[in-house]
Design a protein around this motif. Structure first.
Motif, PDB file in Angstrom:
ATOM      1  N   LEU A  49       0.821  -1.216   0.000  1.00  0.00           N
ATOM      2  CA  LEU A  49       0.000   0.000   0.000  1.00  0.00           C
ATOM      3  C   LEU A  49       0.857   1.269   0.000  1.00  0.00           C
ATOM      4  CD1 LEU A  49      -2.886  -1.051   2.412  1.00  0.00           C
ATOM      5  CD2 LEU A  49      -3.029  -0.668  -0.066  1.00  0.00           C
ATOM      6  N   VAL A  50       2.005   1.207   0.672  1.00  0.00           N
ATOM      7  CA  VAL A  50       2.941   2.345   0.624  1.00  0.00           C
ATOM      8  C   VAL A  50       3.401   2.561  -0.817  1.00  0.00           C
ATOM      9  CG1 VAL A  50       5.232   3.169   1.346  1.00  0.00           C
ATOM     10  CG2 VAL A  50       3.690   2.120   3.026  1.00  0.00           C
ATOM     11  N   HIS A  51       3.739   1.470  -1.512  1.00  0.00           N
ATOM     12  CA  HIS A  51       4.121   1.576  -2.925  1.00  0.00           C
ATOM     13  C   HIS A  51       2.977   2.163  -3.752  1.00  0.00           C
ATOM     14  CE1 HIS A  51       8.094  -0.189  -3.661  1.00  0.00           C
ATOM     15  NE2 HIS A  51       7.871  -0.804  -2.523  1.00  0.00           N
ATOM     16  N   LEU A  52       1.786   1.674  -3.516  1.00  0.00           N
ATOM     17  CA  LEU A  52       0.618   2.166  -4.231  1.00  0.00           C
ATOM     18  C   LEU A  52       0.448   3.672  -4.018  1.00  0.00           C
ATOM     19  CD1 LEU A  52      -1.996   1.335  -5.856  1.00  0.00           C
ATOM     20  CD2 LEU A  52      -3.123   1.243  -3.636  1.00  0.00           C
ATOM     21  N   GLY A  53       0.530   4.105  -2.768  1.00  0.00           N
ATOM     22  CA  GLY A  53       0.349   5.525  -2.447  1.00  0.00           C
ATOM     23  C   GLY A  53       1.415   6.418  -3.062  1.00  0.00           C
ATOM     24  N   ILE A  54       2.680   6.013  -2.931  1.00  0.00           N
ATOM     25  CA  ILE A  54       3.773   6.822  -3.483  1.00  0.00           C
ATOM     26  C   ILE A  54       3.667   6.882  -5.007  1.00  0.00           C
ATOM     27  CG2 ILE A  54       6.284   6.968  -3.770  1.00  0.00           C
ATOM     28  CD1 ILE A  54       5.366   7.749  -0.986  1.00  0.00           C
ATOM     29  N   SER A  55       3.394   5.740  -5.646  1.00  0.00           N
ATOM     30  CA  SER A  55       3.248   5.714  -7.108  1.00  0.00           C
ATOM     31  C   SER A  55       2.086   6.596  -7.546  1.00  0.00           C
ATOM     32  CB  SER A  55       3.028   4.279  -7.602  1.00  0.00           C
ATOM     33  OG  SER A  55       4.151   3.490  -7.344  1.00  0.00           O
ATOM     34  N   PHE A  56       0.991   6.520  -6.817  1.00  0.00           N
ATOM     35  CA  PHE A  56      -0.183   7.332  -7.149  1.00  0.00           C
ATOM     36  C   PHE A  56       0.146   8.820  -7.062  1.00  0.00           C
ATOM     37  CE2 PHE A  56      -4.220   9.441  -6.317  1.00  0.00           C
ATOM     38  CZ  PHE A  56      -4.989   8.933  -7.360  1.00  0.00           C
ATOM     39  N   VAL A  57       0.838   9.216  -6.002  1.00  0.00           N
ATOM     40  CA  VAL A  57       1.195  10.632  -5.832  1.00  0.00           C
ATOM     41  C   VAL A  57       2.129  11.090  -6.950  1.00  0.00           C
ATOM     42  CG1 VAL A  57       2.492  12.234  -4.359  1.00  0.00           C
ATOM     43  CG2 VAL A  57       0.783  10.718  -3.350  1.00  0.00           C
ATOM     44  N   LEU A  58       3.170  10.291  -7.237  1.00  0.00           N
ATOM     45  CA  LEU A  58       4.139  10.708  -8.255  1.00  0.00           C
ATOM     46  C   LEU A  58       3.581  10.672  -9.678  1.00  0.00           C
ATOM     47  CD1 LEU A  58       7.514   9.206  -7.000  1.00  0.00           C
ATOM     48  CD2 LEU A  58       6.780  11.584  -6.977  1.00  0.00           C
ATOM     49  N   LEU A  59       2.590   9.808  -9.924  1.00  0.00           N
ATOM     50  CA  LEU A  59       2.029   9.694 -11.270  1.00  0.00           C
ATOM     51  C   LEU A  59       0.660  10.353 -11.405  1.00  0.00           C
ATOM     52  CD1 LEU A  59       3.148   6.052 -12.074  1.00  0.00           C
ATOM     53  CD2 LEU A  59       4.139   8.172 -12.913  1.00  0.00           C
ATOM     54  N   ALA A  60       0.232  11.084 -10.392  1.00  0.00           N
ATOM     55  CA  ALA A  60      -1.084  11.726 -10.426  1.00  0.00           C
ATOM     56  C   ALA A  60      -1.233  12.674 -11.610  1.00  0.00           C
ATOM     57  CB  ALA A  60      -1.345  12.468  -9.113  1.00  0.00           C
ATOM     58  N   VAL A  61      -0.141  13.269 -12.060  1.00  0.00           N
ATOM     59  CA  VAL A  61      -0.220  14.204 -13.190  1.00  0.00           C
ATOM     60  C   VAL A  61      -0.541  13.500 -14.504  1.00  0.00           C
ATOM     61  CG1 VAL A  61       1.297  15.915 -12.119  1.00  0.00           C
ATOM     62  CG2 VAL A  61       2.262  14.163 -13.612  1.00  0.00           C
ATOM     63  N   TYR A  62      -0.458  12.173 -14.520  1.00  0.00           N
ATOM     64  CA  TYR A  62      -0.815  11.411 -15.722  1.00  0.00           C
ATOM     65  C   TYR A  62      -2.259  10.902 -15.672  1.00  0.00           C
ATOM     66  CZ  TYR A  62       4.144  11.311 -16.849  1.00  0.00           C
ATOM     67  OH  TYR A  62       5.426  11.660 -17.158  1.00  0.00           O
ATOM     68  N   LEU A  63      -2.909  11.079 -14.541  1.00  0.00           N
ATOM     69  CA  LEU A  63      -4.286  10.609 -14.403  1.00  0.00           C
ATOM     70  C   LEU A  63      -5.223  11.670 -14.949  1.00  0.00           C
ATOM     71  CD1 LEU A  63      -3.947   9.064 -10.863  1.00  0.00           C
ATOM     72  CD2 LEU A  63      -3.942   7.867 -13.033  1.00  0.00           C
ATOM     73  N   PRO A  64      -6.362  11.347 -15.435  1.00  0.00           N
ATOM     74  CA  PRO A  64      -7.159  10.141 -15.248  1.00  0.00           C
ATOM     75  C   PRO A  64      -6.911   9.045 -16.275  1.00  0.00           C
ATOM     76  CG  PRO A  64      -8.506  11.766 -16.313  1.00  0.00           C
ATOM     77  CD  PRO A  64      -7.150  12.390 -16.094  1.00  0.00           C
ATOM     78  N   ASN A  65      -5.738   8.979 -16.872  1.00  0.00           N
ATOM     79  CA  ASN A  65      -5.425   7.916 -17.823  1.00  0.00           C
ATOM     80  C   ASN A  65      -5.581   6.558 -17.132  1.00  0.00           C
ATOM     81  OD1 ASN A  65      -3.750   5.908 -19.220  1.00  0.00           O
ATOM     82  ND2 ASN A  65      -3.136   7.613 -20.523  1.00  0.00           N
ATOM     83  N   MET A  66      -6.503   5.757 -17.615  1.00  0.00           N
ATOM     84  CA  MET A  66      -6.798   4.464 -16.976  1.00  0.00           C
ATOM     85  C   MET A  66      -5.640   3.483 -17.122  1.00  0.00           C
ATOM     86  SD  MET A  66      -9.453   5.117 -15.437  1.00  0.00           S
ATOM     87  CE  MET A  66      -9.943   3.545 -14.776  1.00  0.00           C
ATOM     88  N   GLY A  67      -4.846   3.621 -18.177  1.00  0.00           N
ATOM     89  CA  GLY A  67      -3.674   2.767 -18.338  1.00  0.00           C
ATOM     90  C   GLY A  67      -2.659   3.014 -17.235  1.00  0.00           C
ATOM     91  N   VAL A  68      -2.476   4.281 -16.872  1.00  0.00           N
ATOM     92  CA  VAL A  68      -1.542   4.623 -15.798  1.00  0.00           C
ATOM     93  C   VAL A  68      -2.079   4.108 -14.471  1.00  0.00           C
ATOM     94  CG1 VAL A  68      -0.468   6.528 -14.534  1.00  0.00           C
ATOM     95  CG2 VAL A  68      -0.623   6.615 -17.030  1.00  0.00           C
ATOM     96  N   LEU A  69      -3.364   4.265 -14.237  1.00  0.00           N
ATOM     97  CA  LEU A  69      -3.961   3.741 -13.011  1.00  0.00           C
ATOM     98  C   LEU A  69      -3.798   2.224 -12.941  1.00  0.00           C
ATOM     99  CD1 LEU A  69      -5.503   4.261 -10.426  1.00  0.00           C
ATOM    100  CD2 LEU A  69      -7.620   4.120 -11.733  1.00  0.00           C
ATOM    101  N   ALA A  70      -4.031   1.536 -14.047  1.00  0.00           N
ATOM    102  CA  ALA A  70      -3.852   0.075 -14.082  1.00  0.00           C
ATOM    103  C   ALA A  70      -2.397  -0.297 -13.819  1.00  0.00           C
ATOM    104  CB  ALA A  70      -4.315  -0.481 -15.433  1.00  0.00           C
ATOM    105  N   ALA A  71      -1.462   0.465 -14.367  1.00  0.00           N
ATOM    106  CA  ALA A  71      -0.037   0.191 -14.143  1.00  0.00           C
ATOM    107  C   ALA A  71       0.325   0.362 -12.671  1.00  0.00           C
ATOM    108  CB  ALA A  71       0.819   1.101 -15.015  1.00  0.00           C
ATOM    109  N   ILE A  72      -0.199   1.409 -12.037  1.00  0.00           N
ATOM    110  CA  ILE A  72       0.068   1.637 -10.613  1.00  0.00           C
ATOM    111  C   ILE A  72      -0.448   0.462  -9.788  1.00  0.00           C
ATOM    112  CG2 ILE A  72      -0.544   3.078  -8.621  1.00  0.00           C
ATOM    113  CD1 ILE A  72      -0.582   5.479 -10.587  1.00  0.00           C
ATOM    114  N   LEU A  73      -1.654   0.017 -10.078  1.00  0.00           N
ATOM    115  CA  LEU A  73      -2.232  -1.124  -9.351  1.00  0.00           C
ATOM    116  C   LEU A  73      -1.454  -2.406  -9.620  1.00  0.00           C
ATOM    117  CD1 LEU A  73      -6.011  -0.325  -9.916  1.00  0.00           C
ATOM    118  CD2 LEU A  73      -4.719  -0.084  -7.770  1.00  0.00           C
ATOM    119  N   LEU A  74      -1.049  -2.625 -10.856  1.00  0.00           N
ATOM    120  CA  LEU A  74      -0.265  -3.804 -11.213  1.00  0.00           C
ATOM    121  C   LEU A  74       1.075  -3.816 -10.487  1.00  0.00           C
ATOM    122  CD1 LEU A  74       0.321  -6.306 -13.122  1.00  0.00           C
ATOM    123  CD2 LEU A  74       1.453  -4.635 -14.577  1.00  0.00           C
TER     124      LEU A  74
END
Length: 191
Positions: free
Chosen positions: A38-63
């Motif tokens: 979950l720490v990885h998920l949170g940090i990745s989400f924060v650092l890649l938030a500027v690429y959202l709402p791209n669903m591919g980026v969200l899927a990559a973060i979850l993967l």
């Protein structure tokens, strides 16, 4: 570019934001591995938030977070019978970086969805994220790798902040000279 932000998130979550207590918790219970994921998920989400709402980026973060959980779980299972720890550590890191690289490759060139604000420079200047990855690489990543080389079942990780500081100064000076003399443009753009 996304690979570098995924790598930066990995360095932050796996090295800077993983205290000894979390490492011990991970070794005892799967819930510790889940919290680390979950720490990885949170940090990745924060650092890649500027690429959202791209669903591919969200899927990559979850993967990446799910793969991190699985890779760490397998490493911990293997380490229970290990006498040397550098091999599992290096295999673990190689697997994590492979997942990051494959995720970034699958995403391709994703445009920023937000190019304004006080942190826009972090996403428009390649040299900044490279410098941050270098800084974490010569401090936390290197220090923990040294620990893993000499680790035993009862070892406790205690970073040598003085040595980390020296490496930071040397790496920052070298990287600053690299940027100052324009080598960055030559490497990045082939000019």
């Amino acid at each position: 570019m996304i690979f570098l932000y995924l790598l930066l998130a990995h360095f932050l979550a796996d090295f800077v934001l993983q205290p000894e207590k979390l490492v011990r918790w991970k070794q005892r219970q799967w819930s510790g591995i889940a919290v680390h994921g979950l720490v990885h998920l949170g940090i990745s989400f924060v650092l890649l938030a500027v690429y959202l709402p791209n669903m591919g980026v969200l899927a990559a973060i979850l993967l990446v977070a799910a793969a991190h959980f699985l890779i760490d779980w397998l490493k911990i299972l293997y380490e229970r019978g290990a006498k040397k720890f550098i091999g599992p550590f290096l295999a673990d890191q190689a697997a994590h970086i492979a997942v990051l690289a494959l995720s970034a490759y699958a995403l391709g060139d994703v445009p920023l969805s937000m190019t304004w604000g006080p942190i826009a420079w972090l996403y428009t200047d390649f040299s900044v994220v490279v410098g941050l990855c270098l800084l974490l690489g010569v401090t936390y990543v290197y220090e923990l790798t040294l620990f893993q080389i000499h680790r035993t079942k009862t070892s406790k990780y205690k970073p040598n902040f003085k040595a980390m500081g020296r490496r930071t100064v040397i790496a920052a000076a070298a990287y600053g000279l690299f940027l100052f003399f324009g080598a960055y443009e030559i490497v990045a753009f082939g000019a």
